[in-house]
Write an enzyme that holds these catalytic residues in place. Structure first.
Site, PDB file in Angstrom:
ATOM      1  CE1 TYR A 164      -3.214   2.912   0.492  1.00  0.00           C
ATOM      2  CE2 TYR A 164      -1.966   3.583   2.350  1.00  0.00           C
ATOM      3  CZ  TYR A 164      -3.030   3.778   1.456  1.00  0.00           C
ATOM      4  OH  TYR A 164      -3.699   4.983   1.706  1.00  0.00           O
ATOM      5  CG  HIS A 194      -3.660  13.978  -0.674  1.00  0.00           C
ATOM      6  ND1 HIS A 194      -3.925  13.340  -2.017  1.00  0.00           N
ATOM      7  CD2 HIS A 194      -3.914  13.163   0.048  1.00  0.00           C
ATOM      8  CE1 HIS A 194      -4.377  12.231  -1.715  1.00  0.00           C
ATOM      9  NE2 HIS A 194      -4.496  12.023  -0.382  1.00  0.00           N
ATOM     10  CG  ASN A 307      -0.041   8.925   6.315  1.00  0.00           C
ATOM     11  OD1 ASN A 307      -0.007   7.766   6.364  1.00  0.00           O
ATOM     12  ND2 ASN A 307      -1.084   9.575   6.731  1.00  0.00           N
ATOM     13  CE1 TYR A 395     -18.358  30.122  47.741  1.00  0.00           C
ATOM     14  CE2 TYR A 395     -19.267  29.155  45.663  1.00  0.00           C
ATOM     15  CZ  TYR A 395     -19.256  29.465  47.060  1.00  0.00           C
ATOM     16  OH  TYR A 395     -20.024  28.724  47.901  1.00  0.00           O
ATOM     17  NE  ARG A 398     -14.437  31.682  50.530  1.00  0.00           N
ATOM     18  CZ  ARG A 398     -15.715  31.088  50.731  1.00  0.00           C
ATOM     19  NH1 ARG A 398     -15.948  29.942  51.250  1.00  0.00           N
ATOM     20  NH2 ARG A 398     -16.869  31.927  50.477  1.00  0.00           N
ATOM     21  CG  PHE A 444      -3.240   7.478   9.794  1.00  0.00           C
ATOM     22  CD1 PHE A 444      -4.711   7.511  10.081  1.00  0.00           C
ATOM     23  CD2 PHE A 444      -2.712   6.144   9.227  1.00  0.00           C
ATOM     24  CE1 PHE A 444      -5.709   6.573   9.841  1.00  0.00           C
ATOM     25  CE2 PHE A 444      -3.706   5.131   8.778  1.00  0.00           C
ATOM     26  CZ  PHE A 444      -5.109   5.559   9.045  1.00  0.00           C
ATOM     27  CD  GLU A 529      -8.789   8.467   4.371  1.00  0.00           C
ATOM     28  OE1 GLU A 529      -9.089   9.543   4.330  1.00  0.00           O
ATOM     29  OE2 GLU A 529      -7.849   7.967   3.743  1.00  0.00           O
TER      30      GLU A 529
END
Length: 663
Positions: A164, A194, A307, A395, A398, A444, A529
């Site tokens: 791959y 990409h 990647n 508060y 404190r 990844f 994905e």
């Protein structure tokens, strides 16, 4: 023969110059002539002579005198910009310099190096690399591992094994086998396709962090990149040649594909790139100007560059470091507010925090004691209300140890996640040289940093939420016993009225930003994905939340210092007086209304640069040395067990004095 790279209306032109006695005006006209030559309509001009323009350097945007000679005014291969009079800048125009260019005009090439091995980088190191304080080199161990993993890839290619991303397509195309003759083209196509991000480009610091972090991951030796290519990436980093990386487009699995692809695109000489020398320009010109060549991708190398979770994690490292800085300083700002509001220090008593021994809570209480202990640092303000009838405070004062404390613990948790992540291999497939094989997995996936950064935003936001309430107490005369909105002649002057509104607006905006992005997931890549982290947005919004926190605390810091003005001639403790002096070195007292935004920005800058911490830290650490016995090991409760009780607003009792004698 000198040559100059000239920017005209969004295009970059290489203009050779036969003589160094040619003028800057000649250079501009020649660039315009070449621009017109490339346009069917001559760019809308009848002739070069009718074009009115001025010329400025890309670095620093300094204007050039048209009558100067190029030899006197410019360096060889310098980048300049021709600005044509009458042009209206398109909102889509990419400026030659990023925001904050004034910071980069002072850029000096670093002389020191950080050695990367993929295993020992810290979040502090990465932020310093982003600031341009160091260059990078590889350790000998990293060099050996990179070579070994590349040998595995070469064997796969030579044996035409189906693996791959090396000999196949990507994502849905994982079953499509690619012939050896097109393996290099496969990697280039991957990077180009990409590179689909949108939005503003990352700033140079963030691009530098991203590039440095990718180098660190590649140095681990599980990516299959060649040493030659990795060294070219390092050379680009060391020359501060930084690709154009849009901030939006990653879903955080399979890694940060879009931003890392833009990173790789610049390295192969395509797209835009920035350097202190050139500003934004075509990547091939920027690389050439620094004596570098575009990378020629070998099999698997495009995938090796894009990647991983480095976009999420590099921004996350900046976020966690800024969060740590503002959390430390929030204690100092709150302590100053408590003094102005004449609060009690009893809530920071060691025994209270010893019986609820969270580390962050104990440390915050200790810092309050170190700044407010009237035995150690006499305070005239504290002395003035020692015998008042107030029993306890609101508060927001404190409960600072409990509220600020969990922020500190959150930051520590997130920093641990980030430190692991920046030293992790996040490729797919992974190359295991010792086994001489590659294995596909899911390192990844950005869920770890995404979840951690969502948690960071939620945690740090609380510093602003509680700070805004303290600002309200400072500005409200019924709560502070000070003039309304901290100004004299109220009505004629509005003082801090709208500064408080700004703080409220930032806190409200943070509430929306704190919605976790990592609870969302959208299936991508044709359901290959099918679960993603949305970590890129988690990182970006965490940074926005932290910036808002810094700004809210800047407003509180200004308000507290203004409150001090109404308590004079009384003085607070020595460390807090030093903080007051620091603020007054950049912001004068508010005697009557004036333009307030610059004051807020000045105070914000003090916090971002950690000046407030630098002033107070020596007093905090001196107190620590004097009040924690060296023989006693530091534990989550050590800050409580070894510290003095506070009694700034009550009479001294013999029991406390006996305890002091025992210590």
């Amino acid at each position: 023969m000198p040559r100059y790279t000239v920017h005209v209306r969004g295009e970059w032109l290489a203009v050779p110059c036969l003589s160094s006695t040619n003028t800057i005006q000649w250079l501009g006209k020649e660039a315009v002539r070449r621009y017109m030559k490339n346009k069917p309509d001559n760019g809308g001009f009848a002739s070069v002579e009718e074009v009115k323009f001025y010329i400025r350097r890309c670095k620093g945007l300094g204007l050039l005198d048209l009558d100067d000679t190029v030899g006197d005014a410019l360096e060889d291969n310098e980048f300049v910009e021709v600005v044509i009079e009458g042009d209206i800048m398109s909102p889509d125009f990419i400026p030659s310099q990023p925001e904050g260019v004034h910071l980069y005009s002072k850029y000096r090439e670093p002389e020191q190096y950080i050695s990367l091995d993929g295993n020992s980088l810290t979040t502090e190191d990465l932020v310093n690399l982003g600031k341009g304080l160091y260059k990078i080199k590889l350790t000998p161990e990293a060099v050996a591992k990179v070579k070994q993993s590349r040998e595995v890839i070469e064997r796969i290619v030579n044996e035409q094994t189906v693996v791959y991303g090396i000999t196949t397509g990507f994502g849905k195309f994982a079953r499509t086998v690619i012939p050896n003759s097109k393996l290099r083209e496969l990697q280039v196509n991957l990077v180009r396709s990409h590179s689909a991000g949108v939005g503003k480009p990352l700033t140079p610091e963030r691009s530098r962090m991203l590039l440095a972090l990718r180098i660190n991951v590649l140095a681990k030796g599980y990516s299959g990149i060649s040493l030659e290519t990795l060294e070219q990436v390092i050379e680009a980093f060391n020359a501060s040649c930084l690709p154009y990386i849009p901030e939006k487009g990653t879903v955080g699995a399979s890694g940060d594909l879009a931003p890392l692809s833009h990173l790789a695109l610049g390295l192969i000489g395509e797209g835009k790139m920035w350097s202190p020398k050139s500003g934004w320009a075509d990547a091939k010109y920027v690389l050439e100007a620094h004596g570098l060549k575009p990378i020629t991708l070998k099999p698997k190398e495009g995938l090796a560059l894009i990647n991983g979770t480095q976009m999420i994690t590099s921004l996350g490292c900046e976020a966690v470091e800024r969060a740590a800085a503002i959390a430390r300083q929030a204690d100092i700002v709150a302590a100053l507010t408590l003094e102005v509001l004449k609060g009690t220090t009893r809530a920071f008593d060691t025994d209270i925090h010893a019986v609820r021994p969270h580390r962050g809570q104990a440390e915050v209480a200790f810092r309050f004691r170190s700044l407010l202990d009237s035995d150690h640092h006499p305070s005239e303000i504290a002395e003035s209300h020692r015998f008042c009838d107030r029993v306890q405070d609101a508060y927001t004062m404190r409960c600072c140890p409990q509220v600020h404390g969990v922020v500190n613990d959150t930051i520590a948790f997130v920093k641990d996640i980030m430190t692991t992540e920046i030293n992790s291999a996040t490729d797919n497939p992974m190359v295991f040289a010792e086994r001489a094989e590659t294995i596909s997995g899911g390192n990844f996936h950005g869920e770890y940093p995404a979840k951690a950064l969502d948690y960071l935003a939620i945690g740090v936001h609380e510093l602003a939420a509680i700070s805004e309430r303290r600002i309200e107490r400072l500005c409200n005369p019924s709560l502070s016993e000070l003039p309304a909105f901290l100004v004299t002649e109220g009505g004629l002057n509005s003082g801090f009225m709208i500064a408080h509104c700004t703080a409220a607006a930032l806190v409200s905006e943070n509430k929306a930003l704190c919605h976790p992005s990592s609870v969302d997931s959208l299936s991508t890549s044709a359901a290959t994905e099918d679960h993603v982290s949305m970590g890129g947005w988690a990182a970006r919004k965490a940074l926005r939340v932290i910036e808002h926190v810094e700004q809210v605390l800047a407003i509180e810091l200004l308000a507290a210092c203004q409150g001090i003005e109404f308590l004079r001639p009384l003085r607070t403790t020595t460390p807090l007086e030093k903080v007051y002096d620091l603020v007054r070195s950049v912001v004068r007292p508010w005697m009557k209304d004036r333009f307030m935004a610059p004051d807020i920005e000045a105070a914000h800058r003090l916090l971002v640069e950690q000046k407030v911490w630098e002033v107070a830290q020596p007093y905090i650490e001196k107190y620590r040395r004097e009040h924690i016995p060296e023989s006693r090991p530091i534990s989550p409760t050590a800050f409580s067990l070894g510290s003095l009780r506070m009694n700034a607003d009550v009479s001294h009792d013999h029991e406390h004095q006996d305890e002091l004698q025992e210590l």
